[in-house]
Design a protein around this motif. Structure first.
Motif, PDB file in Angstrom:
ATOM      1  N   ASN A  17     -12.245  -4.389  -0.963  1.00 38.38           N
ATOM      2  CA  ASN A  17     -11.977  -2.957  -1.021  1.00 38.38           C
ATOM      3  C   ASN A  17     -11.733  -2.376   0.349  1.00 38.38           C
ATOM      4  OD1 ASN A  17     -12.274  -2.659  -3.742  1.00 38.38           O
ATOM      5  ND2 ASN A  17     -14.501  -2.489  -3.598  1.00 38.38           N
ATOM      6  N   LYS A  18     -11.593  -3.246   1.362  1.00 37.45           N
ATOM      7  CA  LYS A  18     -11.418  -2.723   2.714  1.00 37.45           C
ATOM      8  C   LYS A  18     -10.090  -3.211   3.240  1.00 37.45           C
ATOM      9  CE  LYS A  18     -15.610  -1.155   4.222  1.00 37.45           C
ATOM     10  NZ  LYS A  18     -15.427  -0.162   5.239  1.00 37.45           N
ATOM     11  N   ILE A  19      -9.442  -2.346   4.004  1.00 38.80           N
ATOM     12  CA  ILE A  19      -8.067  -2.653   4.353  1.00 38.80           C
ATOM     13  C   ILE A  19      -7.957  -3.804   5.368  1.00 38.80           C
ATOM     14  CG2 ILE A  19      -7.949  -0.776   6.061  1.00 38.80           C
ATOM     15  CD1 ILE A  19      -5.000  -0.461   5.180  1.00 38.80           C
ATOM     16  N   LYS A  32       3.556   1.417  -1.597  1.00 41.70           N
ATOM     17  CA  LYS A  32       4.309   1.337  -2.850  1.00 41.70           C
ATOM     18  C   LYS A  32       5.802   1.216  -2.594  1.00 41.70           C
ATOM     19  CE  LYS A  32       0.820   4.000  -5.260  1.00 41.70           C
ATOM     20  NZ  LYS A  32      -0.108   2.921  -4.951  1.00 41.70           N
ATOM     21  N   PHE A  38      -6.631   3.236  -3.129  1.00 38.62           N
ATOM     22  CA  PHE A  38      -6.434   2.674  -1.797  1.00 38.62           C
ATOM     23  C   PHE A  38      -7.698   1.927  -1.346  1.00 38.62           C
ATOM     24  CE2 PHE A  38      -5.827   2.799   2.792  1.00 38.62           C
ATOM     25  CZ  PHE A  38      -4.465   2.590   2.906  1.00 38.62           C
ATOM     26  N   PRO A  39      -7.539   0.794  -0.645  1.00 33.53           N
ATOM     27  CA  PRO A  39      -8.731   0.046  -0.212  1.00 33.53           C
ATOM     28  C   PRO A  39      -9.466   0.755   0.923  1.00 33.53           C
ATOM     29  CG  PRO A  39      -6.751  -1.019   0.614  1.00 33.53           C
ATOM     30  CD  PRO A  39      -6.300   0.088  -0.282  1.00 33.53           C
ATOM     31  N   LYS A  85      -5.963  -7.831  -2.658  1.00 32.69           N
ATOM     32  CA  LYS A  85      -6.573  -6.587  -3.142  1.00 32.69           C
ATOM     33  C   LYS A  85      -7.572  -6.858  -4.268  1.00 32.69           C
ATOM     34  CE  LYS A  85      -5.148  -1.796  -3.595  1.00 32.69           C
ATOM     35  NZ  LYS A  85      -5.459  -1.353  -4.968  1.00 32.69           N
ATOM     36  N   SER A 119      -2.357   2.692   8.529  1.00 34.27           N
ATOM     37  CA  SER A 119      -3.228   2.838   7.360  1.00 34.27           C
ATOM     38  C   SER A 119      -3.222   4.282   6.874  1.00 34.27           C
ATOM     39  CB  SER A 119      -4.677   2.467   7.690  1.00 34.27           C
ATOM     40  OG  SER A 119      -4.729   1.287   8.412  1.00 34.27           O
ATOM     41  N   LEU A 120      -3.372   5.208   7.815  1.00 34.37           N
ATOM     42  CA  LEU A 120      -3.422   6.613   7.411  1.00 34.37           C
ATOM     43  C   LEU A 120      -2.092   7.032   6.794  1.00 34.37           C
ATOM     44  CD1 LEU A 120      -4.814   9.222   7.089  1.00 34.37           C
ATOM     45  CD2 LEU A 120      -4.517   9.729   9.494  1.00 34.37           C
ATOM     46  N   MET A 127      -8.513  -7.065   3.727  1.00 33.18           N
ATOM     47  CA  MET A 127      -7.380  -7.262   2.820  1.00 33.18           C
ATOM     48  C   MET A 127      -6.181  -7.818   3.581  1.00 33.18           C
ATOM     49  SD  MET A 127      -5.437  -4.460   0.477  1.00 33.18           S
ATOM     50  CE  MET A 127      -3.712  -4.682   0.081  1.00 33.18           C
ATOM     51  N   LEU A 143       0.819  -1.208   0.000  1.00 38.37           N
ATOM     52  CA  LEU A 143       0.000   0.000   0.000  1.00 38.37           C
ATOM     53  C   LEU A 143       0.856   1.263   0.000  1.00 38.37           C
ATOM     54  CD1 LEU A 143      -2.903  -0.981   2.386  1.00 38.37           C
ATOM     55  CD2 LEU A 143      -2.959  -0.746  -0.094  1.00 38.37           C
ATOM     56  N   SER A 146      -0.127   5.206   5.147  1.00 41.50           N
ATOM     57  CA  SER A 146      -0.024   4.635   3.812  1.00 41.50           C
ATOM     58  C   SER A 146      -0.905   5.374   2.814  1.00 41.50           C
ATOM     59  CB  SER A 146      -0.434   3.160   3.816  1.00 41.50           C
ATOM     60  OG  SER A 146       0.228   2.472   4.837  1.00 41.50           O
ATOM     61  N   PHE A 147      -2.045   5.867   3.281  1.00 49.92           N
ATOM     62  CA  PHE A 147      -2.966   6.537   2.361  1.00 49.92           C
ATOM     63  C   PHE A 147      -2.554   7.984   2.113  1.00 49.92           C
ATOM     64  CE2 PHE A 147      -7.017   9.039   1.921  1.00 49.92           C
ATOM     65  CZ  PHE A 147      -7.221   8.721   0.589  1.00 49.92           C
ATOM     66  N   ASP A 148      -2.262   8.713   3.174  1.00 49.60           N
ATOM     67  CA  ASP A 148      -2.075  10.152   3.029  1.00 49.60           C
ATOM     68  C   ASP A 148      -1.107  10.650   4.097  1.00 49.60           C
ATOM     69  OD1 ASP A 148      -2.313  12.837   2.621  1.00 49.60           O
ATOM     70  OD2 ASP A 148      -4.504  12.873   2.586  1.00 49.60           O
ATOM     71  N   LYS A 165     -13.234  -8.050  -7.567  1.00 49.12           N
ATOM     72  CA  LYS A 165     -13.230  -6.626  -7.876  1.00 49.12           C
ATOM     73  C   LYS A 165     -13.052  -6.341  -9.368  1.00 49.12           C
ATOM     74  CE  LYS A 165     -10.255  -3.913  -5.936  1.00 49.12           C
ATOM     75  NZ  LYS A 165      -9.551  -2.691  -5.593  1.00 49.12           N
TER      76      LYS A 165
END
Ligand SMILES: Nc1ncnc2c1ncn2[C@@H]1O[C@H](COP(=O)(O)OP(=O)(O)OP(=O)(O)O)[C@@H](O)[C@H]1O
Ligand SMILES: [Mg+2]
Lengths: 428, 257
Positions: free
Chosen positions: A230-232, A43, B88-89, A226, A171-172, A235, A41, A174-176, A283
């Motif tokens: 669609n949910k971490i 990358k 993102f998931p 994945k 998680s946060l 996943m 996630l 990794s996302f933003d 998916k």
């Protein structure tokens, strides 16, 4: 014995060492699925590669210093050099003109080269307990022993605990990353947690999988997962399960055929999962797309065929011979036959002595599709300012996707019209 | 009235090249404030420096007259939409829930009240029907609204928004600006990076014009003049960029703090 009975005999745990192999690979691979979820996630797939190649000199050094294959020493050695390598990559990227991917290639090859050099040195020194060291390249689960497994269990539990406790932050991050920093989350600490867990996971994992394929074990399970969710959280769980199963199956195969390295087999199994996931994963699975397309085509054919039976004058029953209707349609003969068969099996038309007649239901369906077509024509000519002679082709396609809800909205939007842009009646 | 943001000599240097240089201003509260300037003029960098996402090399900034760390829960940052990977998931709800982490921290569970705030924030940006939608299936404008909802869920007093109008259609832009205005009327301060000179005058009561250095700052009718705009966008501040390149090329040390 054939392949499957031999593999099955692995799971009876009849040989004492089998238990060690089973638990060892299960634990190692599961953890790597968990940690790898974040590697993917964020990358950081290439970083996984750097670490796994860079643990090799650490393992060799630990062996030289400890003079034996002590699991704790090996993990510490591997962790230290793995850690240094990621640090160096970050440092070089930040403080020089060298780009990240170049830095990765550079560090990876230098560390791996040194590792191979050291291993060669050890082998030539003729140390009796050297056996098993070169197997770190491709991994050999059967070289594990009970004390290894205990160590993996303890360290693995700590890693799992860390990831679970910090799950929200990780998680946060990794996302933003910027946002995470902006709300005051301790980004540096979170990154530290991730890099420690990744390095230690890799340091342990190379025992079963080997340095060459370790990064595949890190990334592939998460990539498979994945496809399905669609949910971490699901996943991560799925990645753990897939990875654990691959680990056990791969080890079982390599154990049964003594002499085969473990890593490639584990990776073969997980790659198989990846292939299956890509094909039928819920998916974006190819199979799903394929089925959907087939369904769409059937629907289009069915609707285009019933439309031929629309009777503009009476809005009622219509009768046709095959040749009449074939002339009216611009379909292939075979396609039309298929369409008629569909209608007949749905009781929209009846066939009697070569004459097709619409049923009550068929009349309604024909009206419905013509209504959608004309509503859409009216809609686009009015709201998109298209000339009436340009709207037909568009409506030919769109009429099939208009759901009852959209139809209602169109009617409302158009204020319940009675005429289409060509001044034909809109049938109700 | 206490100032919303003040910067003193704020300077950020990337790779020896200054992106923002000696930025010095004090901004009012309760206004919609535009930050404008050409591409690469350091607008995003300025917001990030104020939010502590990048450390300034020289200078400092304060928010509500305090260190950022003391008032962090009162400030919300909306990053540029393109800065994250939308594959993102996560669902729309998941992203907006992140806004509550600002007060909940790393570990505390979200309460019923938090959930209500999330629901409300989604409603304010008209995204309620998309609550459970996977974020990769959103249009650009919808993504932007999700980011706004996340910021709303923080219940802050100061919002720093990086280009909230990029890639949204006219109707959405209007809806967003109305939302911003109602927030302003509720006493919030909004610092908005914006690109479109045509709408700037309508949207902003106060403006910061930036081109690596601060060109002008003040009420819109004072600073939105032909002269200042030419200085901001037109003449490629040749001397400045020459000096900046020289610094980089010759590896000169800039003052460090
Ligand atoms: N992480 C970075 N490393 C090096 N240089 C950077 C970095 N981020 C930005 N820059 C440089 O700093 C300068 C200012 O960038 P910034 O993103 O703040 O500009 P901007 O005004 O937001 O531009 P845009 O309108 O394109 O969003 C640019 O020259 C940019 O190339
Ligand atoms: Mg920017």
């Amino acid at each position: 014995m054939n392949f499957f009975t031999e593999i099955a005999s692995f799971f009876t745990f009849s040989e004492p060492n089998v238990k060690v192999v089973f638990w060892g690979s299960l634990i190692l691979c599961s953890i790597s699925g968990l940690v790898g979820t974040f590697t993917l996630l964020r990358k950081r797939s290439l970083i996984g590669d750097v670490i796994s190649h860079s643990v090799l000199p650490g393992i060799a050094l630990a062996f030289i210093i400890g003079q034996q294959k002590n699991p704790l020493y090996l993990i510490i050695g591997a962790t230290v050099t793995g850690w240094i390598s990621t640090y160096l990559v970050d440092y070089i990227t930040k403080h020089s003109k060298i780009k990240n991917d170049t830095a990765i290639a550079l560090i990876l090859s230098v560390f791996f080269g040194v590792g191979v050099l050291l291993l060669t040195h050890i082998q030539h020194s003729g140390n009796a307990s050297q056996s098993g060291l070169d197997q770190f390249i491709f991994g050999r689960a059967s070289a594990m022993n009970m004390s290894d497994v205990w160590l993996f269990t303890i360290v693995g539990s700590i890693i799992t605990l860390l990831v679970v406790v910090f799950f929200r932050g990780l998680s946060l991050l990794s996302f933003d990353e910027s946002y995470s920093q902006s709300i005051g989350f301790p980004n540096e600490l979170l990154k530290l947690v991730l890099s420690i867990t990744t390095v230690v996971t890799v340091a342990m994992g190379v025992q079963a999988v080997g340095v060459v394929l370790m990064s595949a074990l890190l990334i592939t399970p998460a990539a498979c997962a994945k496809f399905w969710t669609n949910k971490i959280i699901p996943m991560a769980i799925l990645a753990v399960v897939l990875s654990g199963v691959s680990g056990v199956l791969g080890s079982a195969i390599s154990y049964t055929y003594n002499g085969m390295p473990t890593g490639p087999w584990i990776v073969v199994v997980i790659s198989l999962f990846a292939f299956i996931s890509a094909f039928i994963g819920s998916k974006h699975g190819l199979l799903k797309k394929y089925i959907q397309r087939a369904k769409n085509n059937t629907k289009i054919l069915r609707e285009n065929t019933i439309k031929l039976f629309f009777n503009p004058d009476t809005l009622g029953e219509t009768t046709f011979q095959f040749e009449d209707i074939f002339e009216k349609s611009n379909m292939q003969r075979g396609t039309l036959k298929k369409g008629l068969k569909l209608l007949k099996s749905d009781d929209l038309i009846t066939l009697d002595n070569g004459t097709y007649t619409t049923t009550e239901e068929g009349i309604n369906e024909a009206k419905a599709i013509v209504r959608k077509h004309r509503l859409w024509e009216l809609y686009i000519s009015r709201f998109m300012h298209l000339q009436p002679d340009h709207v037909h082709d568009d409506a030919e396609g769109i009429e099939h996707v208009i759901t009852p809800e959209i139809e209602k909205e169109l009617e409302k939007e158009l204020d319940f019209p009675t005429k289409d842009p060509h001044d034909s009646d809109i049938p109700y | 009235m206490e100032p919303s943001v003040e910067t003193h000599n704020l300077t950020v240097i990337y790779d020896k090249k200054p992106a923002i240089w000696n930025i010095d201003f004090t901004l009012p509260t309760g206004k919609i404030i535009g930050i404008m300037g050409p591409n690469g003029s350091g607008k995003s960098t300025l917001l990030k420096a104020i939010m502590g996402i990048i450390e300034p090399n020289i200078g400092y900034s304060k928010v509500f007259d305090k260190e950022l760390d003391d008032v962090r829960t009162r400030v919300s940052y909306v990053p540029q939409r393109q800065s994250v990977d939308w594959d993102f998931p996560a669902s729309v709800w998941d992203v907006v829930a992140m806004g509550r982490f600002a007060t909940k921290g790393l570990f505390k569970r979200l309460s019923k009240e938090d959930n209500d705030i999330i629901t409300e924030s989604l409603a304010k940006v008209n995204m309620t029907p998309f609550t459970n939608r996977q974020i990769s299936q959103l249009s650009g404008g919808q993504q932007q609204r999700v980011f706004l909802a996340r910021a709303l869920a923080q219940n802050a007093d100061l919002y720093l928004m990086d280009e909230p109008f990029v890639g949204v259609d006219a109707a959405t832009e209007q809806a967003i600006i109305n939302l911003l205005k109602s927030m302003r009327d509720a006493g919030k301060t909004l610092l908005v990076v914006h690109h479109d000179l045509h709408t700037a005058q309508d949207y902003f009561e106060h403006m910061v014009l930036l081109n690596s250095r601060l060109v002008a700052e003040g009420p819109t009718d004072e600073v939105f003049t032909q002269e200042i705009l030419t200085e901001t966008y037109g003449g490629t501040l040749t001397t400045l960029s020459k000096v900046a390149s020289a610094l980089k090329e010759k590896d000169f040390p800039m003052r460090h703090k």
